[in-house]
Design an enzyme around this catalytic site. Sequence first.
Site, PDB file in Angstrom:
ATOM      1  N   GLN A  10     -19.192 -97.968  46.399  1.00 62.08           N
ATOM      2  CA  GLN A  10     -20.476 -98.120  47.102  1.00 62.08           C
ATOM      3  C   GLN A  10     -21.450 -96.995  46.754  1.00 62.08           C
ATOM      4  OE1 GLN A  10     -20.087-100.145  51.230  1.00 62.08           O
ATOM      5  NE2 GLN A  10     -18.438 -98.658  51.198  1.00 62.08           N
ATOM      6  N   ASP A  35      -9.251 -92.138  33.534  1.00 59.61           N
ATOM      7  CA  ASP A  35      -8.360 -91.837  34.651  1.00 59.61           C
ATOM      8  C   ASP A  35      -8.528 -90.360  35.011  1.00 59.61           C
ATOM      9  OD1 ASP A  35      -6.353 -91.446  36.458  1.00 59.61           O
ATOM     10  OD2 ASP A  35      -4.702 -91.875  35.086  1.00 59.61           O
ATOM     11  N   TYR A  60      -9.663 -91.834  46.538  1.00 56.23           N
ATOM     12  CA  TYR A  60      -8.715 -92.751  47.183  1.00 56.23           C
ATOM     13  C   TYR A  60      -9.134 -92.788  48.652  1.00 56.23           C
ATOM     14  CZ  TYR A  60      -4.215 -94.699  48.768  1.00 56.23           C
ATOM     15  OH  TYR A  60      -3.230 -95.494  49.321  1.00 56.23           O
ATOM     16  N   TYR A 124      -5.264 -88.849  54.257  1.00 58.24           N
ATOM     17  CA  TYR A 124      -6.559 -88.958  53.596  1.00 58.24           C
ATOM     18  C   TYR A 124      -7.402 -87.698  53.846  1.00 58.24           C
ATOM     19  CZ  TYR A 124     -11.450 -90.330  52.967  1.00 58.24           C
ATOM     20  OH  TYR A 124     -12.775 -90.357  52.607  1.00 58.24           O
TER      21      TYR A 124
END
Length: 280
Positions: A10, A35, A60, A124
């Site tokens: 986004q 990567d 992530y 996270y």
Amino acid sequence: MILVTGVNGQLGYDVVKELNRRNIECLGIDREELDIADGNAIRKYISELKPECVIHCAAYTAVDRAEDEEEVCAKVNVYGTENIAKACKEADSKMIYISTDYVFDGKGDTPFEVDGKIEPHSVYGKTKYEGELKVKEILDRYFIIRISWVFGINGNNFIKTMLRLGKEKESLNVVCDQIGSPTYTFDLAPLLCDMAISEKYGVYHATNEGFCSWAEFAAEIMKKADLGCNINPIPTSEYPAKAERPLNSRLSKKSITDNGFNLLPSWEDALERYLKEINK
């Protein structure tokens, strides 16, 4: 030249659009092209490109899945970030690292300052903070931008989910005790571009103005989209999730005004413009 990672996400998508709009030479990459966990590949790529700045939007972000995939999450958020920071150091590039409200404990009801106590309660949040530390350890010329409750044109988000469910259901249960600021990537992108061409390094909080709960956000979505779906406010305790969510995601934007950058519009204004945009 500005390099943007996570261009298919986004935020990365809107940052590249904004740079193009300003006629600033840029390149957007995603994991298909490169990567970020591959340190040698990153170093080679950035040393050849020699960007003035790398805006690192790739991350992530599957908060619940991260609880079961700590290594995978760390590979991207910690070591991927470290690889980019090291490559920036060698190429003498600035770096903008996108972090999160999840680095705080989510307690209390006052907005967290940029130097507030760090105490993440999820994998996270922990990995995003470790990413911050890598950037600080390696670089002098860096920006760390903590954001929250993001929505944009490209990709999935809370608004799109609410619009879909709002057409299917008469009522929805939405948590009412998590408070924060929705952030429209279209509004955030110009701020990041302003920072990229400045020397005002440091840690910032950047969200749209104003605070709401997820339930208030959902109710406003239904109202503005003219959907008859009723929102039932429920406490977080009635909506169990694998990863703990911060109840207080309020972020102080003092660092933005102190450094002469412009605050983002209100989240209600952002929502209205977003709904018009996706209905085009």
